[in-house]
Design a protein around this motif. Structure first.
Motif, PDB file in Angstrom:
ATOM      1  N   ARG A 179      33.843  44.395  35.780  1.00  0.00           N
ATOM      2  CA  ARG A 179      32.383  44.550  35.648  1.00  0.00           C
ATOM      3  C   ARG A 179      31.775  43.465  34.757  1.00  0.00           C
ATOM      4  O   ARG A 179      30.573  43.242  34.771  1.00  0.00           O
ATOM      5  CB  ARG A 179      32.022  45.944  35.124  1.00  0.00           C
ATOM      6  CG  ARG A 179      32.289  47.059  36.129  1.00  0.00           C
ATOM      7  CD  ARG A 179      31.173  48.108  36.132  1.00  0.00           C
ATOM      8  NE  ARG A 179      30.907  48.623  34.819  1.00  0.00           N
ATOM      9  CZ  ARG A 179      31.500  49.691  34.280  1.00  0.00           C
ATOM     10  NH1 ARG A 179      32.390  50.355  34.973  1.00  0.00           N
ATOM     11  NH2 ARG A 179      31.180  50.093  33.075  1.00  0.00           N
ATOM     12  N   LEU A 180      32.610  42.778  33.978  1.00  0.00           N
ATOM     13  CA  LEU A 180      32.105  41.710  33.099  1.00  0.00           C
ATOM     14  C   LEU A 180      32.135  40.344  33.789  1.00  0.00           C
ATOM     15  O   LEU A 180      31.630  39.360  33.252  1.00  0.00           O
ATOM     16  CB  LEU A 180      32.946  41.643  31.806  1.00  0.00           C
ATOM     17  CG  LEU A 180      32.951  42.909  30.947  1.00  0.00           C
ATOM     18  CD1 LEU A 180      33.884  42.733  29.750  1.00  0.00           C
ATOM     19  CD2 LEU A 180      31.534  43.248  30.463  1.00  0.00           C
ATOM     20  N   ALA A 181      32.767  40.269  34.968  1.00  0.00           N
ATOM     21  CA  ALA A 181      32.934  38.966  35.640  1.00  0.00           C
ATOM     22  C   ALA A 181      31.572  38.407  36.063  1.00  0.00           C
ATOM     23  O   ALA A 181      30.730  39.135  36.568  1.00  0.00           O
ATOM     24  CB  ALA A 181      33.837  39.140  36.862  1.00  0.00           C
ATOM     25  N   GLY A 182      31.375  37.109  35.860  1.00  0.00           N
ATOM     26  CA  GLY A 182      30.123  36.470  36.274  1.00  0.00           C
ATOM     27  C   GLY A 182      29.933  36.560  37.777  1.00  0.00           C
ATOM     28  O   GLY A 182      28.870  36.934  38.265  1.00  0.00           O
ATOM     29  N   PHE A 183      30.981  36.212  38.526  1.00  0.00           N
ATOM     30  CA  PHE A 183      30.958  36.344  39.986  1.00  0.00           C
ATOM     31  C   PHE A 183      32.036  37.373  40.307  1.00  0.00           C
ATOM     32  O   PHE A 183      33.209  37.176  39.963  1.00  0.00           O
ATOM     33  CB  PHE A 183      31.248  34.987  40.650  1.00  0.00           C
ATOM     34  CG  PHE A 183      30.986  34.980  42.120  1.00  0.00           C
ATOM     35  CD1 PHE A 183      29.692  34.832  42.612  1.00  0.00           C
ATOM     36  CD2 PHE A 183      32.026  35.131  43.035  1.00  0.00           C
ATOM     37  CE1 PHE A 183      29.444  34.830  43.978  1.00  0.00           C
ATOM     38  CE2 PHE A 183      31.790  35.127  44.398  1.00  0.00           C
ATOM     39  CZ  PHE A 183      30.490  34.980  44.870  1.00  0.00           C
ATOM     40  N   PRO A 184      31.667  38.492  40.945  1.00  0.00           N
ATOM     41  CA  PRO A 184      32.579  39.646  41.006  1.00  0.00           C
ATOM     42  C   PRO A 184      33.690  39.519  42.045  1.00  0.00           C
ATOM     43  O   PRO A 184      33.597  40.036  43.159  1.00  0.00           O
ATOM     44  CB  PRO A 184      31.628  40.799  41.350  1.00  0.00           C
ATOM     45  CG  PRO A 184      30.496  40.154  42.074  1.00  0.00           C
ATOM     46  CD  PRO A 184      30.365  38.762  41.564  1.00  0.00           C
ATOM     47  N   VAL A 185      34.759  38.807  41.668  1.00  0.00           N
ATOM     48  CA  VAL A 185      35.945  38.681  42.522  1.00  0.00           C
ATOM     49  C   VAL A 185      37.186  38.829  41.652  1.00  0.00           C
ATOM     50  O   VAL A 185      37.120  38.670  40.437  1.00  0.00           O
ATOM     51  CB  VAL A 185      35.999  37.307  43.248  1.00  0.00           C
ATOM     52  CG1 VAL A 185      35.068  37.250  44.435  1.00  0.00           C
ATOM     53  CG2 VAL A 185      35.710  36.170  42.280  1.00  0.00           C
ATOM     54  N   LEU A 186      38.319  39.116  42.307  1.00  0.00           N
ATOM     55  CA  LEU A 186      39.579  39.246  41.569  1.00  0.00           C
ATOM     56  C   LEU A 186      40.307  37.905  41.512  1.00  0.00           C
ATOM     57  O   LEU A 186      41.090  37.657  40.612  1.00  0.00           O
ATOM     58  CB  LEU A 186      40.461  40.310  42.221  1.00  0.00           C
ATOM     59  CG  LEU A 186      39.834  41.719  42.271  1.00  0.00           C
ATOM     60  CD1 LEU A 186      40.710  42.682  43.062  1.00  0.00           C
ATOM     61  CD2 LEU A 186      39.606  42.252  40.872  1.00  0.00           C
ATOM     62  N   SER A 187      40.042  37.035  42.509  1.00  0.00           N
ATOM     63  CA  SER A 187      40.655  35.702  42.505  1.00  0.00           C
ATOM     64  C   SER A 187      39.554  34.662  42.263  1.00  0.00           C
ATOM     65  O   SER A 187      38.633  34.528  43.075  1.00  0.00           O
ATOM     66  CB  SER A 187      41.331  35.435  43.859  1.00  0.00           C
ATOM     67  OG  SER A 187      41.307  34.053  44.151  1.00  0.00           O
ATOM     68  N   ALA A 188      39.674  33.942  41.139  1.00  0.00           N
ATOM     69  CA  ALA A 188      38.653  32.940  40.799  1.00  0.00           C
ATOM     70  C   ALA A 188      38.542  31.878  41.897  1.00  0.00           C
ATOM     71  O   ALA A 188      37.444  31.414  42.228  1.00  0.00           O
ATOM     72  CB  ALA A 188      38.989  32.297  39.464  1.00  0.00           C
ATOM     73  N   ASP A 189      39.684  31.520  42.518  1.00  0.00           N
ATOM     74  CA  ASP A 189      39.675  30.507  43.595  1.00  0.00           C
ATOM     75  C   ASP A 189      38.823  30.981  44.765  1.00  0.00           C
ATOM     76  O   ASP A 189      38.034  30.222  45.335  1.00  0.00           O
ATOM     77  CB  ASP A 189      41.098  30.283  44.128  1.00  0.00           C
ATOM     78  CG  ASP A 189      41.878  29.387  43.198  1.00  0.00           C
ATOM     79  OD1 ASP A 189      41.268  28.895  42.225  1.00  0.00           O
ATOM     80  OD2 ASP A 189      43.085  29.203  43.449  1.00  0.00           O
ATOM     81  N   SER A 190      39.004  32.246  45.136  1.00  0.00           N
ATOM     82  CA  SER A 190      38.210  32.790  46.243  1.00  0.00           C
ATOM     83  C   SER A 190      36.733  32.752  45.886  1.00  0.00           C
ATOM     84  O   SER A 190      35.877  32.441  46.719  1.00  0.00           O
ATOM     85  CB  SER A 190      38.600  34.241  46.551  1.00  0.00           C
ATOM     86  OG  SER A 190      39.959  34.316  46.857  1.00  0.00           O
ATOM     87  N   GLY A 191      36.433  33.059  44.616  1.00  0.00           N
ATOM     88  CA  GLY A 191      35.036  33.064  44.173  1.00  0.00           C
ATOM     89  C   GLY A 191      34.389  31.697  44.347  1.00  0.00           C
ATOM     90  O   GLY A 191      33.262  31.587  44.832  1.00  0.00           O
TER      91      GLY A 191
END
Ligand SMILES: Cc1cc2nc3c(=O)[nH]c(=O)nc-3n(C[C@H](O)[C@H](O)[C@H](O)COP(=O)(O)O)c2cc1C
Length: 367
Positions: free
Chosen positions: A181-193
């Motif tokens: 919930r704190l992620a700037g862009f809500p994904v589990l894999s930063a690469d995918s984001g």
């Protein structure tokens, strides 16, 4: 009644995209529950427009103004009434669209339903703007749920052909959900984001828009919530998730994929984990017979591409259909939509899905 949700708590949402304010009334919350306004504001900020370059340039502060229901920051048992002033409403942006339904929007259906009296500015009451009070209600419910050991979070599981890592359906825990919930862009894999943000930029460059799929999980839910037949967990969640404009489909657990599995693969077998009954897999998404099993609750919602696009489209000019003299309807025209629109609403819809799940789950807990 429309715009009212809940069997045990009642959430009423009011306002229009370009009215003075949007807001809500929540009735039925227990007294003495603290509302952390900073955490609430942080939650609202995740949905608010104008915070990044892939969302609408509409600039709304979305600062809640509590009119009633809180004393010294805690619920007092009276209905909570909160408004969010519409500070960047621009009704005039829609003057050229009077009588011209925008493809993919609810303009035509609302015109028919309300005999031409609907507020057509930015979709009126059927606008994405109404998810601001939904998030306000959901943000309050999330705080009450957290105190009961229940955490909810969502991520973008698919966008423009890019897939994120799925939730671990048996192992997902509250700590992981709170971090998400704190992620700037809500994904589990930063690469995918990064790839998803690139996709959004590419469609924007083509004057087009894009949709996606949001996966939501709730951990810590006790077994036994949900009522038979029409008030099962899936029914209650689906009813509120479909109130989010742009949602086209919802699936629980293995969802549509379950139809292609054999029973031997789809059945989630039970085992004892110390004194707790658990399942080794979670194709049921935490719900059996409309009742929670105690395993993580998991569902996915499909969000369509933003309907307002920067391209010429076909539409019609409606000639006052409800005047008996003009029964024929209108004429074909070409339409160009000006104004401020997200090329992709999926990132902003993520907290809306979390909010919807929180309201539904708290309601089922009969607080
Ligand atoms: C947070 C959020 C923001 C939205 N912003 C826009 C927008 O800027 N432009 C737009 O065309 N649609 C936007 N929508 C989607 C439309 O409101 C929605 O597609 C339309 O009202 C028709 O409803 P339906 O898609 O559920 O049938 C938004 C939806 C959400 C959830």
């Amino acid at each position: 009644l429309s715009s009212v949700y809940g069997n045990n708590i009642k959430v009423t949402i009011f306002g229009q995209s370009h009215s003075a304010a949007v807001g809500l009334v929540i009735d039925g919350l227990p007294a003495g529950e603290k509302v952390n306004t900073e955490a609430l504001q942080a939650f609202l900020d995740r949905r608010a427009p104008g915070r990044n370059d892939y969302s609408s340039a509409r600039s709304e502060r979305d600062e809640p103004e509590f009119l009633s229901g809180l004393i010294n920051g805690a619920t007092c048992g009276a209905p909570i009434c909160v408004v969010l002033r519409n500070q960047d409403a621009r009704r005039q942006d829609y003057d050229d669209l009077a009588g011209i339904p925008r493809p993919g929007h609810a303009d035509y259906t609302a015109y028919i339903k309300h005999h031409g009296h609907n507020d057509a500015s930015g979709g009126g009451h059927l606008s994405g703007r109404l998810t601001a009070p939904l998030c306000l209600a959901g943000g309050i419910c999330l705080q009450l749920l957290e105190r009961k050991g229940i955490d909810i979070a969502a991520h973008i599981s698919e966008l423009g052909g890019v897939a994120d890592i799925p939730f671990d359906p048996v192992g997902i825990c509250g700590e992981q959900l709170r971090a998400l919930r704190l992620a700037g862009f809500p994904v589990l894999s930063a690469d995918s984001g990064v790839k998803m943000v690139d996709e959004i930029g590419a469609v924007r460059g083509e004057g087009d828009s894009i949709g996606g799929i949001i996966e939501c999980a709730a951990a810590g839910i006790p077994a036994g919530l949900g009522d038979p037949m029409f008030d099962g967990v899936e029914n209650c969640i689906a009813r509120i998730v479909f109130a989010i404009p742009g949602v086209r489909a919802i699936e629980f657990g293995a969802g549509f994929a379950a139809a292609g599995q054999r029973g031997s693969a789809n059945n989630d077998t039970f085992y004892m984990d110390d004194d707790k009954v658990r399942t080794r897999t979670n194709n049921h998404g935490g719900v059996l017979g409309g009742i929670t099993s105690g395993m993580p609750l998991i569902f996915r919602a499909a969000i369509k591409p933003t309907p307002s696009i920067a391209r010429r489209q076909d539409s019609v000019r409606l000639i006052d259909m409800f005047e008996p003299a003009h029964k024929t309807g209108g004429e074909d025209i070409k339409l160009v939509i000006n104004g401020r629109h997200d090329p992709c609403i999926v990132p902003r819809a993520v907290p809306c899905i979390e909010a919807a799940a929180a309201i539904a789950i708290l309601d089922m807990m009969k607080p």
